[in-house]
Design an enzyme around this catalytic site. Structure first.
Site, PDB file in Angstrom:
ATOM      1  NE  ARG A 149       5.366   4.854  -7.944  1.00 13.78           N
ATOM      2  CZ  ARG A 149       4.457   5.531  -7.267  1.00 13.78           C
ATOM      3  NH1 ARG A 149       3.471   6.122  -7.894  1.00 13.78           N
ATOM      4  NH2 ARG A 149       4.503   5.602  -5.963  1.00 13.78           N
ATOM      5  CE1 TYR A 164       8.025  14.267   3.560  1.00 12.68           C
ATOM      6  CE2 TYR A 164       6.716  12.443   4.393  1.00 12.68           C
ATOM      7  CZ  TYR A 164       6.869  13.520   3.540  1.00 12.68           C
ATOM      8  OH  TYR A 164       5.855  13.840   2.670  1.00 12.68           O
ATOM      9  CG  MET A 166       5.281   7.723   5.011  1.00 17.51           C
ATOM     10  SD  MET A 166       4.073   8.772   4.134  1.00 17.51           S
ATOM     11  CE  MET A 166       2.517   8.050   4.657  1.00 17.51           C
ATOM     12  CG  HIS A 191      -1.483   9.377  -2.242  1.00 19.97           C
ATOM     13  ND1 HIS A 191      -0.854  10.107  -1.256  1.00 19.97           N
ATOM     14  CD2 HIS A 191      -0.489   8.874  -3.013  1.00 19.97           C
ATOM     15  CE1 HIS A 191       0.453  10.039  -1.427  1.00 19.97           C
ATOM     16  NE2 HIS A 191       0.707   9.298  -2.479  1.00 19.97           N
TER      17      HIS A 191
HETATM   18  O1  76R Z   1      -3.067   5.248  -8.238  1.00 15.69           O
HETATM   19  C1  76R Z   1      -2.209   6.129  -8.267  1.00 15.69           C
HETATM   20  O2  76R Z   1      -2.022   6.919  -9.193  1.00 15.69           O
HETATM   21  C2  76R Z   1      -1.318   6.262  -7.090  1.00 15.69           C
HETATM   22  C3  76R Z   1       0.138   6.147  -7.443  1.00 15.69           C
HETATM   23  C4  76R Z   1       0.857   6.334  -6.131  1.00 15.69           C
HETATM   24  C5  76R Z   1       1.139   5.350  -5.179  1.00 15.69           C
HETATM   25  C6  76R Z   1       0.806   3.859  -5.207  1.00 15.69           C
HETATM   26  C7  76R Z   1       1.392   7.591  -5.626  1.00 15.69           C
HETATM   27  C8  76R Z   1       1.326   8.810  -6.307  1.00 15.69           C
HETATM   28  N1  76R Z   1       1.963   7.365  -4.404  1.00 15.69           N
HETATM   29  C9  76R Z   1       1.826   6.014  -4.098  1.00 15.69           C
HETATM   30  C10 76R Z   1       2.259   5.373  -2.951  1.00 15.69           C
HETATM   31 MN1  76R Z   1       2.718   8.767  -3.143  1.00 15.69          MN
HETATM   32  N2  76R Z   1       3.501  10.145  -1.909  1.00 15.69           N
HETATM   33  C11 76R Z   1       3.675  10.004  -0.549  1.00 15.69           C
HETATM   34  C12 76R Z   1       3.997  11.281   0.017  1.00 15.69           C
HETATM   35  O3  76R Z   1       3.306  13.478   3.269  1.00 15.69           O
HETATM   36  C13 76R Z   1       2.391  12.693   2.937  1.00 15.69           C
HETATM   37  O4  76R Z   1       1.197  12.822   3.319  1.00 15.69           O
HETATM   38  C14 76R Z   1       2.717  11.532   2.058  1.00 15.69           C
HETATM   39  C15 76R Z   1       4.131  11.542   1.488  1.00 15.69           C
HETATM   40  C16 76R Z   1       4.056  12.180  -1.022  1.00 15.69           C
HETATM   41  C17 76R Z   1       4.366  13.660  -0.926  1.00 15.69           C
HETATM   42  C18 76R Z   1       3.734  11.464  -2.234  1.00 15.69           C
HETATM   43  C19 76R Z   1       3.680  12.019  -3.499  1.00 15.69           C
HETATM   44  N3  76R Z   1       2.922   7.368  -1.684  1.00 15.69           N
HETATM   45  C20 76R Z   1       2.731   6.018  -1.833  1.00 15.69           C
HETATM   46  C21 76R Z   1       3.066   5.371  -0.592  1.00 15.69           C
HETATM   47  C22 76R Z   1       2.980   3.875  -0.302  1.00 15.69           C
HETATM   48  C23 76R Z   1       1.733   3.716   0.520  1.00 15.69           C
HETATM   49  C24 76R Z   1       1.073   2.381   0.472  1.00 15.69           C
HETATM   50  O5  76R Z   1       1.438   1.527  -0.333  1.00 15.69           O
HETATM   51  O6  76R Z   1       0.163   2.196   1.297  1.00 15.69           O
HETATM   52  C25 76R Z   1       3.434   6.365   0.300  1.00 15.69           C
HETATM   53  C26 76R Z   1       3.889   6.198   1.732  1.00 15.69           C
HETATM   54  C27 76R Z   1       3.325   7.601  -0.401  1.00 15.69           C
HETATM   55  C28 76R Z   1       3.562   8.834   0.169  1.00 15.69           C
HETATM   56  N4  76R Z   1       2.475  10.156  -4.620  1.00 15.69           N
HETATM   57  C29 76R Z   1       1.948   9.967  -5.890  1.00 15.69           C
HETATM   58  C30 76R Z   1       3.053  11.416  -4.595  1.00 15.69           C
HETATM   59  C31 76R Z   1       2.907  12.029  -5.890  1.00 15.69           C
HETATM   60  C32 76R Z   1       3.487  13.400  -6.254  1.00 15.69           C
HETATM   61  C33 76R Z   1       2.192  11.146  -6.669  1.00 15.69           C
HETATM   62  C34 76R Z   1       1.720  11.359  -8.089  1.00 15.69           C
HETATM   63  C35 76R Z   1       2.902  11.454  -8.981  1.00 15.69           C
HETATM   64  C36 76R Z   1       2.992  10.244  -9.778  1.00 15.69           C
HETATM   65  O7  76R Z   1       1.979   9.880 -10.393  1.00 15.69           O
HETATM   66  O8  76R Z   1       4.090   9.661  -9.788  1.00 15.69           O
END
Ligand code: 76R
Length: 264
Positions: A149, A164, A166, A191
């Site tokens: 990451r 994009y 957000m 999520h």
């Molecule tokens: O506990 C966990 O497993 C969560 C790990 C995780 C975090 C912390 C994670 C997994 N994301 C994290 C943070 Mn994400 N992500 C987005 C979008 O369009 C939308 O509605 C959202 C846009 C996508 C498509 C996506 C994909 N993620 C974040 C954050 C920071 C928010 C915060 O800190 O409050 C944002 C803004 C965000 C948005 N996320 C994943 C994905 C995918 C595919 C995963 C799982 C893949 C992986 O494990 O790497």
């Protein structure tokens, strides 16, 4: 869980700085002879250097997006100056840019340490709490999942890009930042589970922009099939973290290509 754990920022780890630059091509402007090139886009295996890629935008009022990942903000500044000095850049009119840094939000870890603080009769934010956060966050740095990451690479088989900005909502009765850390951790877990269903099909790069941009995060998605952008983002709209708390900016979609082609 007690109120003591509310309003606790999740610990985050940061990696490469990121700059997304978006341009419209002004085809009336003269281009110098020769092929557009720059060391900025040089291929390197050296992960200490970072990388840049050019994206041909599709279906946008802009034409080109450059993505740069570098170890320091100063190195991003160097990229910007190096590009600005190129004669072939004269045709490119900037329309948008986004500065951020790769981020791994350690929600689960932070929530756990907050719970432990309460359980031992201490307080969130006390000396032991900070010591635990520091030690465990540093050990997360060696976790390959976290490394991916912080220092993301685009899989060769995923040339399509969706980018994009957000933010999380701050409205009365609907404020992400005033939810207890345990609740935010639970929602981010949900999520993550949605996201993981797209493992191998969509690669996400989350960059934090608080203090760098008016938006709070940049979302850069890579895929081999552009329809997967629509599928994953639709799925996430139904996760509470997005359904209740997310605000979105403009979306840019395109395909990574050789610089000369992208500028063609
Ligand atoms: O506990 C966990 O497993 C969560 C790990 C995780 C975090 C912390 C994670 C997994 N994301 C994290 C943070 Mn994400 N992500 C987005 C979008 O369009 C939308 O509605 C959202 C846009 C996508 C498509 C996506 C994909 N993620 C974040 C954050 C920071 C928010 C915060 O800190 O409050 C944002 C803004 C965000 C948005 N996320 C994943 C994905 C995918 C595919 C995963 C799982 C893949 C992986 O494990 O790497």
């Amino acid at each position: 869980m007690t109120d003591q754990t509310a309003e606790q920022a999740p610990e985050t780890l940061e990696g490469w700085y990121a700059l997304h630059q978006i341009y419209r091509i002004d085809r009336e402007r003269n281009t110098p002879a020769g092929t557009a090139e720059s060391d900025v886009f040089r291929r390197t295996d050296n992960t200490a250097y970072g990388w840049s890629e050019a994206v041909s935008l599709i279906g946008s009022t802009s034409d080109v997006m450059f993505m740069h990942f570098r170890p320091t903000l100063d190195a991003i500044g160097d990229v910007q100056r190096e590009l600005a000095s190129q004669p072939w850049m004269r045709r490119l009119v900037p329309t948008y840019s986004f500065l951020s840094v790769t981020e791994a939000g350690l929600y689960h870890m932070t929530a756990k340490i907050a719970d432990e603080a309460v359980a031992r009769g201490g307080e969130v934010g006390d000396k032991e709490y900070h010591a635990a956060i520091r030690t465990r966050a540093e050990s997360e740095r060696t976790n390959p999942y976290v490394m991916k990451r912080l220092y993301p690479v685009r899989p060769e088989a995923m040339p399509y890009v969706s980018f994009y900005p957000m933010s999380k909502r701050r409205a009365v009765g609907q404020n992400w930042y005033s939810l207890p850390i345990g609740e935010r951790s639970r929602l981010m877990h949900e999520h993550g589970l949605s996201g993981r269903r797209y493992a191998g099909r969509v690669q996400q790069v989350i960059t934090g922009a608080i203090g760098f941009d008016a938006w709070e995060w940049g979302v850069t998605l890579f895929a081999g099939d552009p329809l997967d952008f629509k599928k994953i983002v639709s799925d996430m709209r139904f996760d509470v973290a997005s359904a209740e708390y997310a605000e979105f900016g403009p979306v840019y979609v395109g395909k990574v290509g050789a610089l000369a082609e992208v500028l063609g």
